[in-house]
Write a protein that holds these residues in place. Structure first.
Motif, mmCIF file in Angstrom:
data_model
loop_
_atom_site.group_PDB
_atom_site.id
_atom_site.type_symbol
_atom_site.label_atom_id
_atom_site.label_comp_id
_atom_site.label_asym_id
_atom_site.label_seq_id
_atom_site.Cartn_x
_atom_site.Cartn_y
_atom_site.Cartn_z
ATOM 1 N N ILE A 6 -5.075 61.749 146.908
ATOM 2 C CA ILE A 6 -4.725 61.506 145.509
ATOM 3 C C ILE A 6 -4.132 60.108 145.398
ATOM 4 N N PRO A 7 -4.651 59.275 144.494
ATOM 5 C CA PRO A 7 -4.190 57.885 144.439
ATOM 6 C C PRO A 7 -2.684 57.746 144.268
ATOM 7 N N LEU A 8 -2.040 58.646 143.505
ATOM 8 C CA LEU A 8 -0.616 58.487 143.238
ATOM 9 C C LEU A 8 0.246 58.760 144.457
ATOM 10 N N PRO A 11 2.501 54.794 147.734
ATOM 11 C CA PRO A 11 3.684 54.196 147.100
ATOM 12 C C PRO A 11 3.336 53.072 146.152
ATOM 13 N N GLU A 12 2.342 52.279 146.526
ATOM 14 C CA GLU A 12 1.958 51.154 145.676
ATOM 15 C C GLU A 12 1.395 51.643 144.349
ATOM 16 N N ASN A 13 0.513 52.665 144.412
ATOM 17 C CA ASN A 13 -0.072 53.200 143.186
ATOM 18 C C ASN A 13 0.969 53.915 142.338
ATOM 19 N N ARG A 14 1.905 54.583 143.032
ATOM 20 C CA ARG A 14 2.964 55.278 142.310
ATOM 21 C C ARG A 14 3.817 54.277 141.526
ATOM 22 N N THR A 15 4.163 53.171 142.165
ATOM 23 C CA THR A 15 4.948 52.138 141.496
ATOM 24 C C THR A 15 4.191 51.537 140.328
ATOM 25 N N ILE A 18 4.211 54.105 137.427
ATOM 26 C CA ILE A 18 5.510 54.202 136.744
ATOM 27 C C ILE A 18 5.776 52.941 135.931
ATOM 28 N N SER A 19 5.427 51.773 136.502
ATOM 29 C CA SER A 19 5.626 50.524 135.763
ATOM 30 C C SER A 19 4.772 50.511 134.495
ATOM 31 N N GLY A 20 3.529 50.986 134.600
ATOM 32 C CA GLY A 20 2.672 51.059 133.424
ATOM 33 C C GLY A 20 3.221 52.010 132.373
ATOM 34 N N LEU A 21 3.743 53.157 132.841
ATOM 35 C CA LEU A 21 4.334 54.132 131.928
ATOM 36 C C LEU A 21 5.517 53.541 131.197
#
Length: 458
Positions: A6-8, A11-15, A18-21
């Protein structure tokens, strides 16, 4: 069978997610409170821009950085001090929440802090920044303003004996003041939060008009107070701006000590008072920054007569509480009344026909108000006059020229292109070319017009 990760989980994708959100939350928050402004992303070097918390307006434009992206906010006029403070409050809440959600230890134990609407938290941070200075502060300091807002919002959706609920609360401030000691609460005192609304008799404890709940700095319900008695020590202190007769004591209760007063009115409107002035209104499902000092100052300067400005402003506020519409026109040149108002509507026009002969018209009553200043007329009578369909027209020296007057106007580009609320708006635009206009809408809003434009709405 192997499945792709899952991409999320990265850590990089998660950040990035969240930044986009939080970028979207920031944009939505600004557009919510500044609906007429233009918010755009700009190409440049965001690291050379101030962060959102330090955004400083230059003319009608603000440039700032948020989570690595540059933004430009353009408004029709310079931002007021209160608007700049609100802009910083949006950044403060979202910055603290971003810190909280990216801290696994804090996030796990603070999920309930994300309950409610983000706009409520922006209002809370504007009034008291202390719970929103960091992720650790959010987790450790009770946000009693957001709790109180939730109590009033929940109460607004309820009825008691088929009547809308009205209630209110005074949050005791943190600044020293000589007239009231901080309230003491027993160990079993209840927190002033939405759980109280499940107690049916809770709403009967205070009506918001004469009685309020008193909440301490710890967010606990301490006692019940009579707002008139509470404000007795401040009776001789002038208020910074005129207010409605119904809520004068509520403004006065916040003059000292940093106290904050929140009211759910019988109209279903949430009002917030601080520093002796109305600060926010929740009306028709939307928060509005009142910015009373700034807007009243604009009105007073445009009129050029302090006593006249104060009298009309207070009368307009009283009319909003009864949800009655009105239009006040203060002319720059009294002679322009002849172009704006029909001759029979001017008070100088007198109809001497006997009513007994069956000929009746409003101008037969003109003798009651002819050659009078509005200072010769009680405020309650002026309110009744303003309720009559049409406009109240005055000179800048407070002389009454007409009431219930139907104004002449021609279709203008502003009136055509503006989402018109009705004939009162069109009349306000036309009349503002001859002076300064205060429009009171039946939905509870007050607007100021001058030069064919709406300068503010509150």
């Amino acid at each position: 069978m192997n499945s792709s990760p899952i991409p999320l989980r990265s850590p990089e994708n998660r950040t990035r997610f969240i930044s986009g959100l939080y970028g979207d939350l920031m944009e939505n928050g600004i557009r919510y409170f500044f609906p007429g402004a233009i918010l755009e992303r700009v190409v440049g070097r965001p690291d050379q821009m101030p962060g959102l918390l330090g955004a400083v307006p230059s003319g009608g434009q603000v440039e700032f950085e948020w989570l690595g992206a540059g933004y430009s906010l353009t408004v029709s006029s310079n931002l007021s001090d209160q608007e700049r403070r609100l802009l910083r409050s949006i950044g403060m809440v979202l910055s603290a929440r971003y810190q909280l959600i990216t801290n696994q230890a804090l996030a796990a134990q603070s999920f309930q802090l994300f309950r409610g609407l983000p706009e409520d938290r922006f209002v809370s941070a504007f009034l008291d920044p202390s719970p929103h200075t960091s992720g650790e502060a959010i987790a450790g300091v009770p946000d009693r303003i957001a709790d109180a807002i939730e109590v009033l919002r929940t109460s607004s959706m309820s009825t008691y004996e088929n009547r809308r609920i009205a209630t209110g609360v005074l949050l005791f401030g943190s600044m020293p003041e000589p007239c009231h000691e901080p309230p003491q609460t027993p160990d079993w005192a209840l927190r002033y939060s939405h759980e109280l609304t499940t107690i049916r008799s809770f709403h009967r404890l205070c009506d918001g008009l004469q009685t309020l709940a008193l909440v301490g700095r710890d967010g606990l319900l301490a006692e019940l107070i009579d707002v008139h008695e509470w404000t007795e020590p401040y009776r001789d202190m002038p208020l910074p701006v005129p207010t409605s007769a119904r809520y004068g004591d509520h403004c006065r209760a916040t003059l000292c000590g940093g106290h904050i007063c929140l009211i759910l009115s019988p109209n279903g409107e949430v009002k917030i008072y601080a520093d002796g002035v109305p600060v926010f209104r929740f009306l028709d499902g939307k928060w509005r920054l009142v910015d009373a000092r700034y807007r009243y100052e604009m009105w007073k300067n445009a009129i050029g007569h302090t006593d006249l400005a104060e009298r009309l402003f207070a009368v307009a506020l009283n009319l909003t509480e009864s949800r009655r519409g009105a239009l006040f026109v203060v002319l720059d040149d009294p002679e322009s009344a002849r172009a704006l108002v029909s001759q029979p509507d001017l008070l100088e026009h007198m109809n001497h026909q006997p009513v007994a002969e069956g000929i009746s018209s409003k101008d037969q009553l003109h003798y009651l108000l002819r050659d009078k200043s509005i200072f010769d007329i009680p405020s309650t009578v002026l309110e009744n006059i303003a309720r009559i369909d049409g406009a109240v027209v005055l000179t800048s020296q407070a002389n009454l020229l007409a009431f219930g007057a139907i104004l002449h106007h021609q279709s203008s580009e502003e009136a055509i292109n503006r989402p018109v609320e009705g004939g009162r708006t069109t009349a306000a635009i036309a009349a503002s070319r001859h002076g300064t206009v205060l429009k009171v809408s039946e939905d509870g809003l007050i607007s100021m017009y001058r030069g064919g434009c709406c300068l503010w709405e509150m």
